[in-house]
Motif scaffolding. Structure first.
Motif, mmCIF file in Angstrom:
data_model
loop_
_atom_site.group_PDB
_atom_site.id
_atom_site.type_symbol
_atom_site.label_atom_id
_atom_site.label_comp_id
_atom_site.label_asym_id
_atom_site.label_seq_id
_atom_site.Cartn_x
_atom_site.Cartn_y
_atom_site.Cartn_z
ATOM 1 N N GLY A 288 -1.571 -28.266 -7.661
ATOM 2 C CA GLY A 288 -2.810 -28.608 -6.967
ATOM 3 C C GLY A 288 -2.703 -28.775 -5.466
ATOM 4 N N THR B 185 -5.688 -27.573 -3.724
ATOM 5 C CA THR B 185 -6.972 -28.099 -4.207
ATOM 6 C C THR B 185 -6.964 -29.627 -4.148
ATOM 7 N N THR B 186 -6.477 -30.259 -5.187
ATOM 8 C CA THR B 186 -6.557 -31.724 -5.274
ATOM 9 C C THR B 186 -5.777 -32.440 -4.177
ATOM 10 N N TRP B 187 -4.704 -31.843 -3.673
ATOM 11 C CA TRP B 187 -3.928 -32.495 -2.609
ATOM 12 C C TRP B 187 -4.710 -32.559 -1.305
ATOM 13 N N GLU C 6 -7.813 -33.380 -1.062
ATOM 14 C CA GLU C 6 -8.857 -34.389 -1.169
ATOM 15 C C GLU C 6 -8.492 -35.640 -0.372
ATOM 16 N N ASP D 98 -7.654 -38.938 -0.380
ATOM 17 C CA ASP D 98 -7.206 -40.090 -1.146
ATOM 18 C C ASP D 98 -6.245 -40.933 -0.312
ATOM 19 N N LYS E 246 0.561 -35.446 4.261
ATOM 20 C CA LYS E 246 1.062 -35.582 2.900
ATOM 21 C C LYS E 246 2.347 -34.774 2.824
#
Length: 178
Positions: free
Chosen positions: A30, A33-35, A37, A39, A52
């Motif tokens: 991810g 994609t999800t990384w 986001e 958060d 990150k």
């Protein structure tokens, strides 16, 4: 008459042990994609800059991370001790010293010794770029006088402190270290 089926030699896994002391593989699902986001796993550097980690190679002296900038303007002026590879995932940026723009989908290579000032344009709300940084950065003033530095070890310690503050286990950071 049954003819024995000969296995496809290409489809047989490697049969010998891996070399001794080799570090384990690393896979982060991810990342595209999800990384991306928003958060709390983004490690803050300043109020508007965070990263990150993907790979912190303490044995190779390099790191790979996603860099996120959420404010227009100058990010930093720095000199590279090693080469840098970048792929822009979102937004755009450029160097005040050059006439090119790295925009979404662009690849950029920066050679060792290069000194430049990273700038995010006013109309960019968020910039995210994948960076593979060999060696480190020396932050400099306009005349090239060193004012700070960053390398895999400073990245590691910054991330470790952030994850500890989040209450994650002490060994959370180890998934990125090779």
């Amino acid at each position: 008459m049954n003819t024995p089926v000969k296995p496809d030699e290409l489809a047989i896994p490697y049969q010998l042990p891996q070399v001794p002391y080799m570090t384990p593989d690393m896979v982060h699902p991810g990342v595209m994609t999800t990384w991306l986001e928003g958060d709390n796993l983004w490690v803050p550097v300043t109020k508007s800059v965070s990263f990150k980690p993907l790979l912190l190679s303490t044995t190779g002296g390099y790191y790979i991370n996603l860099l996120r900038v959420r404010q227009a303007g100058v990010l930093s002026r720095h000199r590279h001790t090693g080469g840098v590879h970048a792929i822009v995932l979102k937004g755009r940026w450029y160097y005040l010293e050059h006439d090119w723009v790295a925009e979404e989908g662009s690849f950029a290579y920066e050679p060792p010794g290069e000194t430049h000032t990273l700038f995010v344009p006013e109309d960019v709300e968020e910039m995210i770029t994948w960076f593979h940084v060999q060696g480190g950065y020396t932050y400099v003033d306009p005349q090239g006088v060193a004012v700070g530095y960053e390398d895999v070890f400073t990245k590691l310690e910054t991330a470790r402190a952030h994850y500890k503050a989040l209450g994650l286990p002490d060994d959370y950071i180890e998934q990125f270290i090779r």
